[in-house]
Design a protein around this motif. Structure first.
Motif, short mmCIF file in Angstrom:
data_model
loop_
_atom_site.label_atom_id
_atom_site.label_comp_id
_atom_site.label_asym_id
_atom_site.label_seq_id
_atom_site.Cartn_x
_atom_site.Cartn_y
_atom_site.Cartn_z
N GLU A 94 0.85 -1.18 0.00
CA GLU A 94 0.00 0.00 0.00
C GLU A 94 0.89 1.23 0.00
N SER A 95 0.56 2.17 -0.89
CA SER A 95 1.41 3.35 -1.04
C SER A 95 0.55 4.60 -0.98
N HIS A 96 0.92 5.53 -0.11
CA HIS A 96 0.24 6.83 -0.02
C HIS A 96 1.11 7.88 -0.69
N GLU A 97 0.64 8.41 -1.81
CA GLU A 97 1.42 9.40 -2.57
C GLU A 97 2.87 8.97 -2.68
N GLY A 98 3.07 7.73 -3.06
CA GLY A 98 4.44 7.27 -3.30
C GLY A 98 5.20 6.88 -2.05
N ARG A 99 4.51 6.87 -0.91
CA ARG A 99 5.15 6.41 0.32
C ARG A 99 4.63 5.04 0.67
N PRO A 100 5.43 3.96 0.53
CA PRO A 100 4.95 2.67 0.98
C PRO A 100 4.64 2.73 2.47
N HIS A 126 7.80 -9.97 6.47
CA HIS A 126 7.40 -9.20 5.29
C HIS A 126 6.74 -7.90 5.71
N GLN A 127 5.84 -8.00 6.69
CA GLN A 127 5.10 -6.80 7.08
C GLN A 127 5.99 -5.80 7.77
N ALA A 128 6.95 -6.30 8.55
CA ALA A 128 7.84 -5.38 9.26
C ALA A 128 8.88 -4.78 8.33
N SER A 129 9.03 -5.36 7.14
CA SER A 129 10.09 -4.87 6.25
C SER A 129 9.86 -3.42 5.86
N VAL A 130 8.60 -2.96 5.91
CA VAL A 130 8.35 -1.57 5.53
C VAL A 130 8.97 -0.61 6.55
N LEU A 131 9.04 -1.06 7.79
CA LEU A 131 9.72 -0.23 8.79
C LEU A 131 11.22 -0.23 8.51
N GLY A 132 11.73 -1.38 8.08
CA GLY A 132 13.15 -1.46 7.72
C GLY A 132 13.49 -0.51 6.59
N LEU A 133 12.53 -0.33 5.67
CA LEU A 133 12.78 0.56 4.54
C LEU A 133 13.13 1.96 5.02
N MET A 178 10.36 17.45 23.52
CA MET A 178 11.68 17.73 23.01
C MET A 178 11.99 16.91 21.77
N ARG A 179 11.30 15.79 21.58
CA ARG A 179 11.69 14.88 20.51
C ARG A 179 10.48 14.47 19.67
N GLU A 180 10.77 13.90 18.50
CA GLU A 180 9.70 13.37 17.67
C GLU A 180 10.29 12.21 16.87
N PRO A 181 9.43 11.36 16.28
CA PRO A 181 9.96 10.26 15.49
C PRO A 181 10.84 10.78 14.36
N ASP A 182 11.81 9.98 13.98
CA ASP A 182 12.67 10.38 12.88
C ASP A 182 11.81 10.68 11.65
N PRO A 183 12.07 11.79 10.96
CA PRO A 183 11.23 12.14 9.79
C PRO A 183 11.13 11.00 8.80
N SER A 184 12.19 10.21 8.72
CA SER A 184 12.12 9.08 7.80
C SER A 184 11.09 8.07 8.29
N VAL A 185 11.11 7.77 9.59
CA VAL A 185 10.18 6.78 10.14
C VAL A 185 8.74 7.29 10.04
N GLN A 186 8.57 8.61 10.20
CA GLN A 186 7.21 9.18 10.13
C GLN A 186 6.54 8.85 8.81
N LYS A 187 7.34 8.66 7.77
CA LYS A 187 6.75 8.42 6.44
C LYS A 187 6.05 7.09 6.38
N GLN A 188 6.33 6.20 7.36
CA GLN A 188 5.64 4.91 7.35
C GLN A 188 4.24 5.04 7.92
N PHE A 189 4.01 6.06 8.76
CA PHE A 189 2.74 6.16 9.47
C PHE A 189 1.57 6.11 8.50
N ASN A 190 0.50 5.48 8.95
CA ASN A 190 -0.71 5.42 8.16
C ASN A 190 -1.48 6.72 8.34
N PRO A 191 -1.61 7.54 7.29
CA PRO A 191 -2.26 8.84 7.46
C PRO A 191 -3.73 8.74 7.82
#
Lengths: 460, 1006, 221
Positions: free
Chosen positions: B105-111, B131-138, B890-903
């Protein structure tokens, strides 16, 4: 006259030491008017530092999150709710003494009611702190109040927690009013005796222009009676409603019909114990033995003995019902209390609340200051454990064994509880220093001289 | 909410060489500060709410709004992308030799989520935990971003210069000084390139091996029959199955196919009745939990038991020559009671029932050979067990290409001897994951020129000169050939995050002298030149379906020799078995937070591995769970922690690979203990091990502390015979009528959602848990928080041990919000943050919740999860954040990791309660689609994430008001029951009681 | 009684006696007042309505819609099919402006965006909280006109927020959709008004069996 006799035909005098009206005023006002003694300054410093500790813990809590406490998945309430119920319980004696005993015309209440009411108010404040800060997002805690809002959202009146909010705040308001109204004549006395302008102004403001006129007294008596009538049902309702937090849920060990009376008894139990503890200290330090007499203490101890026994009965009845209901979860919950991982807490509770108070059957112990001091403290420890046993042990093992877990507090919870005593003591010490801790006018009213048929007293 | 923003530039269309987007590609992924403008603010909702509150204070009038928010529309809209709507693309993921077809599943080009591809035989619509966790690895920010040479950041160009010089050197000696060590690859293109490389450098050595895998089995069968084949049991058609240390339902990446087929036959309603499973194993495996008869044997006894069984079978059936000659000569040691063996034998041989044996990958060649022979005897070969050509073997024609451990051994010898000047390492982590006695590290240090293509900086890359970032399968072109020879194209979903190189490009570069890496797309297309990929329509069809061609089994090869003997064991000491981890496999997934926090399906252990021993062994060794011990064998030793496992074999220690990483990302480093040093080359297990307690203890974080069901009737199971006698056993009579004191709602209009879980099918594989985690933005909390009982998983798998400590049975029970119609949580919430919807859902409103936690206390199944702390921000990979207001953090998830979130799902802040709502976002999506098309919803149109991925097809979601729906049909089953029914919860989630099918003879015995 | 020499008996003037009652009333008024201030002035109705940021390009809806007669869907293409009503791509603008007013500085900006691929950075006007999931397609297809939530955009020179977009405001319509429902033909006609909205709305509601959700999960997930 100062001989103590227990002949029922003769009423035990409630004020000793051959006090006159004037000397009563002098004696009670002395602590307020004299310079603060060393011990007061010292203990006030301690109280303040404990209060600071409380504030520090609360800030940490709000800044970091409820995770700073030891709570976990099955046990979502721990020391926070325990502390809340503990303080509400303590806050029970005051209104009981002032209102109910007043309606029953228990004259002996007069020299302790002021004292007990003050304790009530401060204890309820501590409880309020707990109920406010146990939530995860305290900055939206205002959702708890039915305020008009652009979300068109209403609160859930089916929730016992909702009832709590109302019950506790009502109780606090009424107790405060009751206390204040009772204070007015004495504030006026202080105002009139004041030697500095500031004192005169401050006491004057709060005395609200009391002149002791006949009409004043009529209104006062009427108001006081009404407030007493108002707060009497509250005495019973508040802790019944607090008990609903548990009783209305369906958790084994909480879902019990006996809770309301059992909680009220427990509250009076702990409340009186606290009054005794504080009274013993105060009467000694302020030399008020002649007002807070051994007779008072003994009467209170009798009540402690009575309520303690009721609580013991409730414990036994819980077990019986658990067995009699044939509900496996219910019976397991109680077996688990007595023999599970938290058995130590359970047996502490039993010994403190059921066994030790029984010593008051003996007149010697009932009238021995050291003994009652120790026992009264033990009782309050026991009552804290009662709340802990109810909250934690019921939660930590409920329906599905898969979610069973052990709960232990973090230093934050412990420090916060200690800190709450700081809040309590700070206010209480201020009360001792700046307000008459005994209702002067009421005490005078119960002195022989106040009796119209009294002869020989010196009418000044 | 605007999601039309830079991330959308990462779409296939853009990838086709539109250079203009390049600057934004970079800005997108390096510039973390631009997160707010990039429209991820939906995922940080409550902070923003706080911001607007604070703002209400500052700005007296309504005309101001801070922070200003922007919308970035496309400049040129990519075809087919509708902002805010997700698209699914087909691809495939290879784990070693195993391939699973996937839909991403891809949201605007973000798996954002990985699901199974129904068209792919190894998936059937299911996806496993890896397989399912691999998207977090990405999106893992710890992945390598740039090439390094001797720890210094370098460029691809410099590497290619270096490479060409190495290749010219190698050309001199026909590559005798060249060595290529690759992890197991299932890609035909890679195979082709390796073969071409081999023919270009005839003397070069090419090795392909994984720490665990099919190689040993394939090797055994080749030795016996001369042809490299791999068995593929058709579990759905096997009536009587014996697992010889085979965890085919559990840790094998092939488990999806096996589970689906096996689970079919676990329902007593099946036309051919239930199958029966015997399991012989040393530690408790997932397969063991589904066994009708389980026998715990230490590995040496496992071989003996197999011989015992073989003899019995021969005695009854009269045997083929080979098998006869093998077992006839062997000494007999009765490790199983004769009664058991004869019962099994008669069961296996009983007429008009199919039967087969399955051997575990980690078993010795002797076992594999014997099992193969016995299957021949049982007539399973070619009948219920298909044999396929082993894909990797197809290119390994020359002797210089070696597979498996033997290959590694040869490579080590070559390196140690010093002939190897250049070692090219593709993936894998041999320095860490090879047997201790092999001495790979020392040998590698003798090689002057080394390069390692790897996702992460790991033990091996630390020992190599050149280290190249390896492309994730979701960001590179490739192909994959499954063990059943099904071929798929691997297509990228997103531009590479860093300067990474795909496997194919990397291998192609060994053959070209180009100044840039060859295109992986071209290489893949070249592979399929013959099969008409030239035609664009065909190619697009392949990409659409995710399947190029299905394979066909080969004829069953005839065994000629039996060159194996039982594994020699030392009489003294303990025996040690090794198996890959259920979560991080051989260690390749160790930097994945979801997998680290995933509870082990048997021990419920998170963030660690442990040495599993039986309580008897523990007593004899004088150790208990949590004690540290030094375990030594063959002159090497490892320190590890003891965990007593009910049902483990006595005199045996089970060690789990994949942990104790010394060089890894922030998540995986230093978790657990490395057990590879204890492994011995060419041995399936180690004997003569000795243990000495270290007197230290170690904290193990488990998600379930109490294993017994306490005689409570929670996860119900009976045998088939008991069920026949009492078909309604699942429904208990209540002492009093179940009624409410107030009028209950009818819920008699519209869709009424419900869930049914078939405990007979459920294998406890955890796939649903990861599916839920990735669908619902569920954070990881870390070991210390798990140890304090604060894990956040919305669905958990309750695991109960039933019976004795030594020989317990295991029951699995997936537990999530039951969506009670009389929900105890709802009436105690003071602010109405949890209320019931018309469709019977127990809604949870995060933005209303103030966190009194009362609802959880009143929840009888404790499935509500409280955000005690802001876990997304306490993640080891979180980054410092620009503050908006006082109550901001003070902190937030890494911007890269945020891209995995389901909008489609809000990210919860600390202080709020959260829980399962049957994936209400999916329900809304389906409902709105149907309403817009003004039609009724179809059954199965809406699938909750757990149902969608369940390999066993045990979870069914749907409309219980529609009598024709699958879920209604399941709920009408006699096995259907509601948990804690006596509380009159009227739960919408119900269970179908599990049925076991033990052998009546053996039941009589016990 | 020496003290009374120092301090006079009466420190307060007579009028002070009236203070308590004043305090009582004043306190009550203050309490109600505070609640009212928050409830009214701090509500979206007052804080959000009228937000009119300056956009990078002064695009005039009035000109394009009222005068040139563009349909909403010419630019907001997905509004009928997707949750999100998309802002037009640079391409869309250039469809016309590759010929029209090519030398205006603003059009040059657009041209540049198309050439470089840098999107035009529009300022967000209508912002729902991030935990609210609004779906344009559902409302449009049900027969709720743009005007119901966005006001007369066709008359706006610069777009501003016309409605509070607060939860209570949403619920008003979800509880009585008939006040806003209109035939599909008029959904994009912002200037259209039904002579008998209520009665017509009722008919549409029955005809298409429109039952707007009032569950929390209708908008919150």
């Amino acid at each position: 006259m100062s001989v103590m006799v227990d002949d029922p035909s003769v009423r035990t005098p409630l004020v000793l030491g051959g006090h006159t009206f004037a000397s009563v005023s002098d004696a009670v006002c002395a602590p307020v008017e004299q310079k603060a003694p060393k011990w007061w300054v010292a203990s006030f410093a301690v109280a303040l530092s404990l209060l600071a500790l409380l504030l520090a813990m609360l800030s940490k809590l709000v800044w970091t999150g409820v995770g700073v406490w030891g709570l976990n998945n099955p046990v979502m309430w721990g020391w926070d709710l325990v502390g809340f119920v503990f303080w509400v319980g303590i806050g029970h004696a005051g209104t009981l003494i002032s209102a109910i005993l007043f309606l029953f015309r228990q004259k002996w209440r007069t020299s302790i009611n002021r004292f007990a009411e003050a304790m009530t108010i401060f204890a309820v404040m501590c409880a309020g702190i707990y109920i406010a800060f146990h939530v995860g997002r305290v900055w939206v805690a205002y959702y708890l109040f039915p305020i008009p809002n652009s979300m068109a959202m209403w609160v859930n009146f089916r929730s016992p927690l909702m009832w709590d909010v109302f019950a506790v705040s009502t109780y606090f308001t009424i107790s405060l009013l009751f206390w204040y109204v009772g204070l007015i004549p004495d504030l006026a006395t202080l105002r009139d005796r004041a030697v500095t302008k500031t004192r005169k102004i401050w006491y004057g403001i709060f005395a609200m222009g009391w002149r002791g006129a006949n009409r004043h007294w009529q209104h006062y008596e009427r108001a006081y009676l009404i407030l007493a009538a108002l707060s009497t049902p509250l005495v019973l309702s508040v802790h019944s409603i607090v008990s609903f937090d548990f009783a209305v849920s369906q958790l084994p060990g909480w879902h019990t019909t006996i809770f309301p009376p059992y909680f009220v008894a427990g509250a009076i139990f702990s409340g009186f114990a606290m009054v005794v503890t504080l009274m013993i200290i105060a009467r000694k330090l302020f030399k008020l033995e002649s007002f807070m007499t051994m007779h008072h203490l003994e009467t209170m101890n009798k009540i402690i003995l009575a309520t303690g026994t009721m609580v013991g009965y409730a414990y036994a009845m819980e077990f019986f019902i658990a067995w009699y209901s044939g509900n496996p979860y219910e019976s397991f919950a109680f077996v688990n209390r007595a023999f599970g991982p938290y058995a130590w807490a359970y047996w502490t509770m039993i010994s403190c609340n059921v066994i030790f108070p029984q010593l008051f059957w003996f007149k010697k112990i009932r009238r021995s200051i050291p003994a009652m001091f120790v026992i009264s403290i033990i009782v309050n420890i026991g009552m804290w454990f009662e709340r802990f046993v109810i909250t934690a042990t019921s939660l930590h093992r409920d329906f599905l064994p898969s979610s069973w877990f052990y709960y232990s507090p973090t230093w934050v919870e412990v420090c916060q509880f200690i800190g709450s005593f700081g809040l309590f003591l700070t206010f209480f010490l201020l009360f001792l220093k700046y307000l008459p801790m005994i209702a002067i006018s009421e005490v005078k009213a119960i002195m022989p001289e106040a009796d119209p048929h009294h002869h020989g007293g010196d009418h000044v | 909410m605007s999601s039309i923003d830079q991330p959308t530039w990462r779409s296939i269309e853009e990838k086709e060489g539109d250079v203009s987007v390049q600057p934004f590609v970079d800005r997108e992924f390096q510039d973390g500060a631009s997160v707010l403008d990039e429209g991820v603010s939906r995922r940080t909702f409550l902070k923003m709410m706080g911001a607007s509150l604070a703002l209400a204070g500052v700005s007296g009038c309504g005309m101001v709004r801070r922070p200003k928010q922007f919308i970035h529309p496309y400049a040129v809209a990519p075809e087919g992308v509708v902002p805010g709507e997700s698209i699914h693309y087909a691809t495939a993921m290879a784990i070693g030799h195993h391939v699973t077809g996937l839909l991403i599943e891809s949201h605007e080009g973000r798996p954002t989520k990985v699901e199974g591809n129904p068209l792919h035989p190894h998936s059937g619509g299911a996806a496993g935990v890896w397989h399912q966790a691999s998207v977090l690895g990405l999106y893992d920010p710890d992945r390598l971003q740039k090439p390094t040479f001797k720890k210094e950041v370098s460029t691809q160009a410099l590497y290619l210069d270096w490479l060409s010089s190495r290749l010219t050197d190698a050309a001199g000696d026909e590559g005798a000084s060249m060595l290529v060590v690759s992890e197991a690859l299932a890609s035909p293109t890679s195979h082709r390139l390796l073969a071409e490389f081999q023919s270009a450098f005839p003397k070069a050595m090419v090795v392909m091996a994984d720490p665990f895998g099919a190689d040993r089995q394939v090797g055994a069968l080749r030795a016996m029959t001369g042809s490299s084949v791999v068995p593929m049991p058709r579990y759905e058609s096997i009536d009587c199955l014996v697992s010889v240390g085979a965890d085919f339902l559990g840790v094998s990446p092939d488990a999806l196919r096996a589970t689906r087929a096996f689970a079919l036959r676990r329902q007593p309603e099946h036309v051919r009745g239930m199958n029966r499973l015997y399991v012989l194993e040393s530690h408790y495996s997932l397969t063991g939990t589904k066994a009708d008869h389980r026998f715990r044997l230490k590995p040496s006894d496992l071989e003996r038991a197999l011989v015992q069984l073989a003899r019995e079978l021969l005695a009854r059936a009269g045997g083929s020559g080979l098998l006869q000659s093998v077992v006839g000569s062997l000494p007999v040691k009765k490790v199983l009671p004769q009664a058991v063996v004869s019962a099994m034998a008669s069961d296996l041989l009983s007429p008009n029932r199919t039967s087969a044996l399955v051997a575990g990958d980690e078993q010795s060649p002797f076992v594999h050979g014997l099992v193969y022979a016995i299957n021949g005897l049982l007539g399973a070969n070619g009948n219920t067990i298909d044999y396929y050509r082993f894909p990797s073997a197809e290119f390994a024609t020359s002797d210089a290409i070696r597979l498996g451990e033997s290959g590694l051994k040869a490579a080590v010898a070559a390196m140690a001897s010093g002939v190897i000047k250049t070692a090219v390492l593709l993936g894998g982590n041999p320095v860490y994951a090879t047997p201790g006695d092999m001495g790979f590290a020392q040998a590698l240090s003798k090689v002057p020129h080394t390069v390692h293509l790897t996702h992460y900086h790991n033990e091996t890359s630390a020992a190599c000169g050149w280290v190249l970032p390896r492309s994730h399968y979701l960001e590179s072109w490739g192909d994959a050939k499954a063990l059943d020879n099904t071929v798929s194209i691997v297509q990228p979903l997103i531009e590479p995050m860093g300067l990474s190189v795909s496997d194919v490009s990397f291998l192609a570069s060994l053959l070209s002298d180009a100044t840039a890496f060859p295109s992986d797309l071209d290489a893949v297309k070249a592979t399929f030149q013959g099969s008409g990929s030239a035609k664009d329509t065909v190619w697009r069809q392949w990409l659409r379906d995710g399947v190029v061609s299905k394979g066909t089994p080969t004829d069953v090869p005839v065994p000629t020799t039996f060159p194996f003997t039982p594994t020699p064991v030392s009489r003294s000491g303990l025996e040690v078995v090794f198996y890959p981890d259920y979560k991080v496999l051989d260690g390749r997934f160790s930097n994945n937070g979801w997998l680290q926090e995933l509870p082990d399906p048997i021990s419920k252990l998170t963030w660690d591995n442990a040495a599993y021993i039986s309580s008897f062994t523990a007593r004899t060794l004088g150790v208990k769970t949590g004690d540290m011990m030094a375990l030594s064998a063959g002159g090497r030793h490892v320190d590890t922690v003891v965990m007593v496992q009910p049902g483990a074999a006595d005199g045996c220690i089970a060690l789990v690979g994949g942990y104790g990483r010394t060089v890894d990302g922030r998540v995986g480093q230093g978790r657990g203990f490395n057990v590879y040093p204890l492994r011995q080359t060419g041995r399936s297990f180690v004997s003569g091990a000795t243990v000495s307690p270290l007197g230290r203890t170690y904290v193990l974080a488990t998600t379930q502390q109490h294993g017994s069901m306490e005689e409570r009737d929670l996860a119900k199971q009976v045998t088939v015979t008991e069920w026949d006698e009492n078909p309604h056993f699942a429904h208990k009579k209540h002492a009093f009528p179940l009624t409410s004191s107030w009028k209950e709602l009818a819920y008699d209009e519209g869709n009424q959602w419900g869930l049914a879980i078939d405990l007979s099918k459920c294998t406890g594989c955890n796939a649903c848990l990861i599916a839920c985690q990735s669908e619902n933005n569920i954070p990881i909390v870390g070991k210390d928080q798990v140890a304090n009982g604060r894990e956040m998983h919305w669905i958990r798998l309750d695991r109960y041990f039933v019976g004795s400590v030594d020989e317990p049975e295991v029951r699995h029970q997936p537990m999530t919000c039951l969506q009670c119609e009389n929900a105890p949580c709802e009436q105690v919430c003071p602010v109405s943050a949890t209320v019931h919807s018309k469709e019977g859902l127990n809604d949870m409103v995060y933005n209303r919740c103030i966190g009194t936690k009362y609802c959880s206390n009143n929840c009888p199944v404790k499935v509500r999860r409280f955000n005690f702390l802001d876990y997304h921000q306490r993640n080891p990979q979180s980054v410092a954040k620009r503050r908006q207001h006082l109550f901001d953090y003070m902190r937030e998830p890494d911007p890269s990791v945020q891209k995995q979130f389901n909008p489609e799902v809000t990210v919860r802040m600390r202080g709020v309660m959260e829980k399962c709502t049957y994936c209400v976002q999916r329900i809304s999506k389906g409902r709105i689609r149907a309403k817009n098309e003004s039609r009724a919803l179809l059954d199965g149109e809406i699938k909750s994430a757990c149902m969608q991925t369940c390999p066993a097809d045990a979870i069914v979601f749907g409309d219980i008001r529609d009598p024709k729906s699958r879920v209604a049909h399941m709920k009408s089953n006699r096995r259907n029951y509601a948990i804690l029914e006596e509380l009159h919860l009227k739960a919408r989630t119900t269970y179908l009681a599990s049925i076991s099918n033990p052998n009546p003879q053996l039941v009589k015995e016990s | 009684m020496s003290s009374e020499d120092k301090v006079s008996m009466y420190v307060f003037p007579k009028w002070v006696n009236r203070l308590p009652i004043y305090f009582l009333l004043g306190g009550g008024a203050l309490f109600v007042g505070i609640i009212f201030v928050f409830w009214y002035w701090f509500s979206p109705k007052h804080l959000e309505v009228g937000y009119m940021p300056t956009q990078p390009i002064p695009y005039s809806h009035r000109l394009h819609v009222s005068e040139l007669g563009l349909d909403c869907r010419y630019c907001h293409t997905n509004v009928e099919t997707a949750a999100h009503a998309n802002i037009p791509t640079t391409e869309t603008c250039m469809n016309c402006h590759s010929q029209i007013k090519v030398d205006s500085p603003h059009i040059k900006k657009i041209k540049q965006s198309l050439d470089t691929g840098v999107p035009i950075q529009w300022v967000k006007v209508h912002k729902l909280p991030d935990y609210v999931y609004f779906n344009h397609s559902r409302h449009i297809n049900a027969g709720i006109s743009c005007v119901s939530c966005h006001g007369r955009v066709d008359q706006m020179e610069v777009v501003h927020q016309a409605k509070p977009l607060s939860m209570s405001w949403c619920l008003e319509c979800h509880r009585a959709p008939e006040n806003h429902l209109r035939p599909a033909a008029y959904v994009f006609k912002l200037d259209w008004k039904s002579p008998n909205q209520k009665e017509m709305g009722m008919r549409i509601k029955e005809a298409h069996s429109i039952r707007p959700g009032e569950d929390c999960s209708t908008c919150h997930r």
